[in-house]
Design a protein around this motif. Structure first.
Motif, mmCIF file in Angstrom:
data_model
loop_
_atom_site.group_PDB
_atom_site.id
_atom_site.type_symbol
_atom_site.label_atom_id
_atom_site.label_comp_id
_atom_site.label_asym_id
_atom_site.label_seq_id
_atom_site.Cartn_x
_atom_site.Cartn_y
_atom_site.Cartn_z
ATOM 1 N N GLY A 167 0.819 -1.211 0.000
ATOM 2 C CA GLY A 167 0.000 0.000 0.000
ATOM 3 C C GLY A 167 0.851 1.258 0.000
ATOM 4 N N GLU A 168 0.216 2.370 -0.260
ATOM 5 C CA GLU A 168 0.916 3.647 -0.319
ATOM 6 C C GLU A 168 1.078 4.242 1.068
ATOM 7 O OE1 GLU A 168 -1.792 5.705 -2.832
ATOM 8 O OE2 GLU A 168 -0.959 4.863 -4.651
ATOM 9 N N THR A 214 3.764 10.946 8.332
ATOM 10 C CA THR A 214 3.588 9.824 9.260
ATOM 11 C C THR A 214 4.114 8.504 8.714
ATOM 12 O OG1 THR A 214 1.383 9.339 8.421
ATOM 13 C CG2 THR A 214 1.542 10.862 10.302
ATOM 14 N N PHE A 215 4.205 8.354 7.396
ATOM 15 C CA PHE A 215 4.644 7.118 6.739
ATOM 16 C C PHE A 215 3.809 5.917 7.180
ATOM 17 C CE2 PHE A 215 8.396 9.874 6.671
ATOM 18 C CZ PHE A 215 8.570 9.966 5.305
ATOM 19 N N THR A 216 2.511 6.139 7.368
ATOM 20 C CA THR A 216 1.590 5.080 7.744
ATOM 21 C C THR A 216 0.866 4.593 6.493
ATOM 22 O OG1 THR A 216 1.282 6.073 9.908
ATOM 23 C CG2 THR A 216 -0.370 4.486 9.212
ATOM 24 N N CYS A 217 0.794 3.285 6.318
ATOM 25 C CA CYS A 217 0.143 2.692 5.154
ATOM 26 C C CYS A 217 -1.353 2.998 5.195
ATOM 27 C CB CYS A 217 0.372 1.182 5.150
ATOM 28 S SG CYS A 217 -0.475 0.347 3.800
ATOM 29 N N ILE A 218 -1.916 3.365 4.060
ATOM 30 C CA ILE A 218 -3.339 3.691 4.028
ATOM 31 C C ILE A 218 -4.210 2.433 4.028
ATOM 32 C CG2 ILE A 218 -2.975 5.916 2.927
ATOM 33 C CD1 ILE A 218 -3.862 4.647 0.280
ATOM 34 N N GLU A 249 -2.455 0.212 7.769
ATOM 35 C CA GLU A 249 -2.226 1.169 8.850
ATOM 36 C C GLU A 249 -0.991 0.880 9.682
ATOM 37 O OE1 GLU A 249 -5.872 1.497 11.039
ATOM 38 O OE2 GLU A 249 -6.895 2.448 9.365
ATOM 39 N N ARG A 250 -0.025 0.180 9.092
ATOM 40 C CA ARG A 250 1.255 -0.013 9.766
ATOM 41 C C ARG A 250 2.217 1.093 9.337
ATOM 42 N NH1 ARG A 250 3.694 -5.875 10.453
ATOM 43 N NH2 ARG A 250 2.753 -6.154 12.479
#
Length: 41
Positions: A23-24, A29-33, A36-37
Motif C-alpha cells: 500500500g501507499e 507519518t509514513f503510515t500505510c493507508i 495502517e502499519r
C-alpha cells in the motif's frame, strides 16, 4: 474562501510503499493507508 490553504491528501505523491501489503505511505507519518502499519521511508 479565497486565500485559504487546503491540503488534499489524495493529490499527494506517495513517499513509499508498505513492505507488508504494498500500500501507499505518505509523509510525514509514513503510515500505510491500507494496513495502517508504519513503514520506513
Amino acid at each position: 474562501m479565497e486565500g485559504t490553504l487546503f491540503y488534499d491528501p489524495q493529490q499527494a505523491v506517495p513517499a513509499c510503499f508498505c513492505p507488508r501489503c504494498g500500500g501507499e505511505c505518505y509523509a510525514p507519518t509514513f503510515t500505510c493507508i491500507y494496513c495502517e502499519r508504519r513503514a520506513t521511508a
